[in-house]
Design an enzyme around this catalytic site. Structure first.
Site, PDB file in Angstrom:
ATOM      1  N   SER A 191       0.813  -1.206   0.000  1.00 13.50           N
ATOM      2  CA  SER A 191       0.000   0.000   0.000  1.00 13.50           C
ATOM      3  C   SER A 191       0.860   1.276   0.000  1.00 13.50           C
ATOM      4  CB  SER A 191      -0.932  -0.053   1.214  1.00 13.50           C
ATOM      5  OG  SER A 191      -1.998   0.814   1.052  1.00 13.50           O
ATOM      6  N   ASP A 247      10.307   5.828 -10.006  1.00 11.97           N
ATOM      7  CA  ASP A 247       9.915   6.474 -11.256  1.00 11.97           C
ATOM      8  C   ASP A 247      10.580   7.847 -11.422  1.00 11.97           C
ATOM      9  OD1 ASP A 247       8.438   4.267 -11.750  1.00 11.97           O
ATOM     10  OD2 ASP A 247       6.463   5.247 -11.747  1.00 11.97           O
ATOM     11  N   LYS A 292      -0.634  -4.158  -3.148  1.00 16.47           N
ATOM     12  CA  LYS A 292      -1.956  -3.668  -2.739  1.00 16.47           C
ATOM     13  C   LYS A 292      -2.019  -2.171  -2.923  1.00 16.47           C
ATOM     14  CE  LYS A 292      -5.470  -3.084   0.624  1.00 16.47           C
ATOM     15  NZ  LYS A 292      -5.773  -1.853   1.295  1.00 16.47           N
TER      16      LYS A 292
END
Lengths: 474, 439
Positions: B315, B326, B340
């Site tokens: 999460s 990224d 998740k």
């Protein structure tokens, strides 16, 4: 003149409007009433639970309609708000599967369209997969760990009967066998962690507990649920990769066997019959469906014309059947119209009602020997007992399986459906055979070498012996 | 006039008849239309067309049949309904889309309301009970002498043998200053023993700092969850390593189950310049929104950094790890993360029940779906590390088991290489105005 035409037209228009009004009203009324009853169809072949076979089935109502509203509210929320588009059929089927599963009754199960079709085809004598009738047996046993025993609940996958000439029969699978694993994958029949829990209670060495835990984990990792196992056994291979035979690990008595069983459609002939020693009409229905009951009537005529002095009805291994055809067959043998009882639930009370033949009985008026074994299952057991109790008859062989469930098959419009246990069959005098089986009058344990052949079938020979004594009497 | 009047009377008299004709006509037509599929079946032997199932009708009729005709005693209708709904939600294949019966819903409300009090120990599932992973510093559990590895086998005399961890935690928690009696089995002790612990508000630490390589001044910051306090504790940790002249940083997100989305945005903002995408939130209809790094939070560390993840990173951890990767702030080392990245909406329904439905998912700035999918019974997906290193299966995230932490070793190796490639002194964390980042 013109006004007359106009008025006439107006009248016609008014009438047309009225007609349309009537049409519309009906459809509105119907749309309300149809909501009550459109989804479910009770399969005609299966007897309705309560009323006489011919009476229309009363539509029961839900005791707490707000629960249906709750169900639908959640359904709508998921359908509309789930992060991805939802396959609504999956939702509906998933919920119905869970609904039936919560009854905890092996004979009450939701059927996906393909499963329901499989069942329908099986009832018509086209059995897919290994060609065995399977059931789940719930059993309470004990687990022995060290010096202590702890209770253990098991749900075992059992072979009830194998269809004649099926892959299962060719591979040597026998009624009563328990299927423990398929292609090395354990069929989950108990809590694999039961041993771990027991070891802990005994404060066993840590290493021992760890090893047991590891075993349980590995067992579970390579396993099949009961419904997955049943699905695999009762389906034909979908492609050439799946075509190789299944390797079944089977428990029989105290032994563990490994059998290679292929999967293919087995076509079961409804009935075989012949005259033995020119005197004894031998009838062996392979299942109890509509075709079998039709052929039974014809065969009986032929045998009587051929001079049959007694009948032998071989119900050994008959595990597939429906109530209506069984009653049709009984109407050719029984001397009474009431052939059995059905116990059913009404509210919280249990009541009994008689099982009545659809037509007045036309008894064959011949002594009847019935052959049974532990593969004689459900409707076939009922048939054996009913013949015994309503005709001059005697049962030979081994106790029957012992499943007296009366089951309805329901079908939804989308092709799915479910089975539901709605009653329990009893003998006409109230005899229970659920879990006990129908007891033979003469026990014959020896297995036939050549079934239905004198000289190779001990039970048949005993039957013929008894029939001869009956012939002298009459 | 008269004739005309009579004609209208006829018409009026005809009214019910015509109306009835319409009614009957419609009925007849409907019956014909209704029987059409089976007619086709009889004439051409085609399979009957499959009409889609109306779920409400189907459920109602099946439920009614069971209530009226099932031979055994059926479970109460509410249980049957709840089971059916659970089966329906299970068909989505998403474990987070779930139904809460009155009992479960009540517990959920209790869990999320106010601060919880307990004994302050991290627990994990163990055969026969709950194993203490470690007691939290200064917690009631630590003061009572509980140790890592102890197994709680009973709470107030109630055996945990067949109690799920989640429920065990509920039994242990309770109002502040009340007492709970725990039965403990400890390795090396013959008999289990009982301790009584007074529950208290537990300050769960969120951030631990470790100097992993004193020569190269490589620090590891282990962020254990994304509670409300996590960003402030992270700031404290970053100040600490800065003062100590850290030259490289390992941000450890292993075994971090996540927490608040807000905290993950805060944490990402420490490492990524302002106004950059941290995460996209996508619903069924498409993009619902994006969250960006906050202004005035950026620490501009300018030292090499890596992120450790494993199957326990879920999460909010995955949001931070994905954003750092990224934006090329740090590579990810370790194992596939849990997977998740889903948002649940809880809707209250009738009869004191509720349903949690996954209504959106998180994507990393580059559009990577964080969610694992179940393929052939195995979870596949989550964040893929840039450098995959697996730890032994029985490895524990404790100081004692550090020798077997291959992921940490790899992280150190990568950072040492980077440090060698840079000029000495260049990588030292520069002093910065602290007030700027204190919340």
């Amino acid at each position: 003149m013109r006004t007359k035409v106009v008025r006439g037209g107006l009248r016609l228009l008014a009438l047309a409007a009225l007609f349309a009004g009537g049409w519309l009203t009906r459809n509105i009324v119907a749309s309300y009433s149809e909501r009550q009853d459109s989804a479910l169809v009770v399969q005609r072949d299966f007897a309705p639970a309560l009323a006489d076979a011919r009476a229309p089935m009363p539509r029961p109502k839900v005791s707490e309609p707000s629960m249906v509203e709750l169900y639908y509210r959640v359904y709508s929320l998921v359908r509309d708000e789930y992060v991805e588009p939802v396959d609504t059929e999956k939702l509906t089927h998933g919920s119905l599967e869970a609904l039936l599963a919560s009854l905890n009754d092996p004979r009450s199960q939701f059927l996906r369209p393909e499963q329901r079709e499989q069942l329908t085809r099986a009832l018509q004598g086209e059995i897919e997969g290994i060609g065995a009738t399977l059931t789940v047996v719930n059993r309470k046993t004990t687990l022995r760990v060290g010096n202590e025993t702890t209770p253990l609940e098991q749900s075992l996958l059992q072979v009830v009967a194998v269809a004649p000439n099926s892959p299962a029969e060719k591979a040597g699978l026998k009624p009563g066998d328990f299927i423990d694993a398929i292609d090395g994958q354990w069929v989950i029949s108990e809590d694999p962690y039961a041993e771990v829990v027991a070891l802990q209670r005994l404060h066993s060495p840590r290493e021992q507990i760890r090893q047991a835990g590891e075993r349980a984990r590995q067992r579970l990792q390579n396993s099949l649920t009961l419904s997955e196992a049943i699905q695999r056994l009762s389906q034909n291979p979908k492609n050439s990769q799946e075509a190789k035979p299944l390797q079944l690990t089977v428990k029989r008595g105290g032994q563990t066997l490994t059998l290679q069983v292929a999967r293919a459609t087995t076509k079961v002939r409804p009935l075989e019959y012949r005259l033995l020693e020119r005197r004894w009409g031998y009838l062996r229905p392979h299942l109890l469906n509509a075709a079998a009951s039709r052929e039974f009537a014809q065969a009986l005529r032929t045998l009587k014309q051929g001079g049959a002095k007694g009948l032998i009805i071989d119900l050994r291994g008959v595990a597939i059947g429906q109530q209506e055809p069984a009653l049709q067959i009984l109407s050719l043998l029984a001397t009474k119209r009431q052939v059995a009882l059905v116990e059913y639930r009404e509210g919280k009370r249990y009541k009994k009602r008689p099982l009545i033949l659809p037509t007045a009985p036309q008894p064959a008026n011949l002594p009847i020997a019935v052959l049974v074994d532990r593969g004689t299952y459900n409707v076939a057991e009922l048939t054996a007992l009913a013949i015994r109790q309503t005709a001059r008859a005697r049962i030979f062989g081994m106790p029957t399986y012992g499943d007296a469930s009366q089951t309805n098959l329901y079908q939804f419009r989308d092709g799915s459906g479910f089975t539901l246990t709605v009653g329990r069959y009893l003998g006409i005098d109230g005899t229970q055979f659920h879990q006990r089986g129908v007891q033979p009058d003469e026990r014959v344990a020896a297995e036939p070498r050549m079934r239905g052949q004198l000289g190779g079938d001990p039970a048949l020979e005993r039957a013929v012996k008894w029939l001869s004594t009956q012939e002298k009497k009459s | 006039m008269r004739e005309r009047g009579r004609a209208w009377i006829y018409t009026l008299l005809l009214t019910p008849a015509v109306f009835l004709a319409g009614f009957v006509g419609a009925e007849g037509y409907a019956r014909f239309a209704h029987s059409a599929p089976s007619l086709r079946l009889a004439l051409w032997g085609a399979t009957p067309s499959r009409e889609p199932l109306d779920p409400k009708d189907a459920f109602r009729s099946a439920l009614a049949e069971i209530e009226a005709h099932f031979y055994g005693t059926p479970p109460p209708i509410d249980k049957l309904t709840y089971n059916s709904i659970s089966g329906m939600l299970a068909a989505t294949g998403d474990p987070y889309t779930r139904f809460m019966d009155p009992e479960a819903f009540r517990r959920m409300q209790e869990d999320t309301q106010g601060s919880f009090t307990g004994i302050g120990a991290l627990l994990e599932d163990a055969p026969g009970g709950a194993r203490i992973v470690r007691p939290l510093p200064n917690s009631p559990a630590e003061k009572a002498g509980l140790k890592a590895g102890d197994i709680i086998i009973a709470v107030d005399g109630k055996s945990l043998e067949r109690v799920a961890l989640e429920d065990a935690v509920r039994l242990i928690r309770g109002p502040q200053y009340t007492e709970v009696k725990l039965t403990i089995r400890r390795n090396g002790m013959e008999e289990p023993f009982t301790v009584t612990i007074r529950r208290d508000i537990v300050e769960s630490p969120t951030v631990d700092v470790y100097l992993e390589d004193s020569e190269n001044k490589i620090y590891r910051i282990w962020l254990q969850n994304f509670s409300e306090k996590a960003p402030a504790l992270l700031d404290r940790a970053l100040n600490e390593i800065k003062q100590n002249g850290a030259r490289a940083l390992i941000l450890d997100l292993r075994a971090n189950p996540g927490g608040l989305l807000e905290s993950s945005i805060e944490v990402a903002s420490r490492f990524i310049p302002p106004d950059q995408v941290v995460v996209s939130i996508v619903g069924r209809e498409g993009l619902l929104g994006r969250r960006y790094t906050l202004r005035g939070r950026y620490r501009d560390l300018r030292i090499p950094m890596v992120v450790l993840i494993n199957g326990g990173s879920a999460s909010a951890s995955e949001i931070v790890a994905g954003a750092l990767r990224d934006h090329k702030v740090a590579p990810l080392i370790g194992e596939d993360s849990f997977g998740k990245g889903l948002v649940q909406t809880v809707s209250q329904t009738s009869h004191n029940t509720a349903v949690a439905i996954t209504t959106a998912k998180y994507l990393t700035p580059n559009g990577t779906d964080l969610n694992a999918k179940v393929v052939d019974g195995k979870r596949v997906g989550g964040l893929k590390p840039d450098i995959e290193v697996k730890n032994p299966e029985d490895w524990r995230m404790t100081e004692e088991d550090k020798a077997r932490d291959l992921q940490l070793k790899k992280a150190l190796e990568v950072l040492r290489e980077k440090l060698q490639a840079t000029q000495p002194g260049e990588g030292v964390l520069r002093a910065q105005n602290d007030t700027e980042v204190n919340r």
